[in-house]
Design an enzyme around this catalytic site. Structure first.
Site, PDB file in Angstrom:
ATOM      1  N   LYS A 134     -33.576  77.140  77.846  1.00 31.72           N
ATOM      2  CA  LYS A 134     -33.721  76.508  79.582  1.00 31.72           C
ATOM      3  C   LYS A 134     -32.653  77.475  80.478  1.00 31.72           C
ATOM      4  O   LYS A 134     -32.989  76.983  81.071  1.00 31.72           O
ATOM      5  CB  LYS A 134     -33.319  75.176  78.978  1.00 31.72           C
ATOM      6  CG  LYS A 134     -33.328  74.486  80.162  1.00 31.72           C
ATOM      7  CD  LYS A 134     -33.142  72.847  79.732  1.00 31.72           C
ATOM      8  CE  LYS A 134     -32.356  72.508  80.813  1.00 31.72           C
ATOM      9  NZ  LYS A 134     -31.264  71.493  80.986  1.00 31.72           N
ATOM     10  N   ASP A 152     -36.911  70.216  81.012  1.00 33.44           N
ATOM     11  CA  ASP A 152     -35.586  69.230  80.673  1.00 33.44           C
ATOM     12  C   ASP A 152     -36.052  68.165  80.934  1.00 33.44           C
ATOM     13  O   ASP A 152     -37.308  67.449  80.296  1.00 33.44           O
ATOM     14  CB  ASP A 152     -34.630  69.064  82.280  1.00 33.44           C
ATOM     15  CG  ASP A 152     -35.093  68.564  82.945  1.00 33.44           C
ATOM     16  OD1 ASP A 152     -36.514  68.397  82.873  1.00 33.44           O
ATOM     17  OD2 ASP A 152     -34.485  68.148  84.023  1.00 33.44           O
TER      18      ASP A 152
END
Ligand code: SF4
Length: 224
Positions: A134, A152
């Site tokens: 991420k 997210d």
């Protein structure tokens, strides 16, 4: 909302590939200011900001980084102080011990393997200590080399509500999104969902009556 319902309702709204264009267009018009909320002035500051943002808010990180970036300007600077000093300097972002170790490990690798520069390729970024996919995706996208789609909590929730994925696992959600979101939009798409999630599609109380993509969303509370 049960995802079986989302699947069912999606059928009446058109296929994901047909809906994604108008979804992106309308969200882009609605949230023309949607961009990364972290403040940084260089590739290095971007990388450190994103690493610090784990398990805390961007607002919190932005309170810490002005003084931090005045003090630590090059990768070497993070290694020139005792680790306890760096821990104190990032204390307010939480998980300061882990983050200090990860930042120092990353700085050592930048110096040893990348001439002190932040790499832009995802495969290089994920090699850095404490840099998960991420974080790497966020950095690569901001450097203009999006090679994936950041997932997210907002991106996950909205992707599910919009019927773009049936998965829970971020890696599988990213894969589903990559199949439907045009590559040119990989960098801005997460920002659009994040800002729409913050402003309209709240986790507990989505404001479907004020939503510009309500007619494209199988989870709208106004539907049925
Ligand atoms: S219609 Fe409601 S659930 Fe769907 S994206 Fe908009 S706010 Fe979220």
């Amino acid at each position: 909302m049960p995802r079986s319902y989302v699947r069912e309702a999606s059928r009446g709204l058109g296929r994901r590939r047909e809906r994604i264009g108008p979804i992106i267009e309308r969200l882009a018009a609605e949230h023309s200011d949607a961009e990364i909320a972290l403040r940084f002035r260089s590739d290095l500051e971007l990388l450190v900001s994103v690493m610090l943002s784990a398990q805390t808010t961007d607002v919190n990180v932005n309170k810490v980084t002005p003084a931090l970036f005045e003090k630590y300007r090059r990768p070497e600077d993070y290694l020139a102080v005792p680790v306890e000093e760096l821990e104190r300097d990032i204390y307010a972002t939480g998980f300061f011990r882990q983050k200090a170790r990860a930042i120092r490990g990353t700085m050592q690798m930048l110096i040893a393997d990348f001439d002190g520069e932040v790499p832009s390729r995802l495969e290089d970024l994920v090699k850095l200590r404490g840099v998960a996919r991420k974080t790497a995706n966020v950095v690569a996208a901001e450097l203009g080399h999006a090679q994936g789609i950041v997932v997210d909590t907002h991106v996950r929730r909205l992707s599910q509500r919009l019927g773009l994925t049936r998965n829970e696992d971020p890696v599988k959600i990213e894969r589903d999104l990559q199949r439907v979101v045009p590559r040119a939009d990989w960098a801005r798409f997460p920002h659009l969902l994040i800002w729409h999630g913050r402003r309209v599609c709240d986790a507990r109380k989505p404001r479907c009556e004020d939503c510009v993509i309500e007619d494209l969303c199988p989870s709208s509370r106004l539907r049925g």
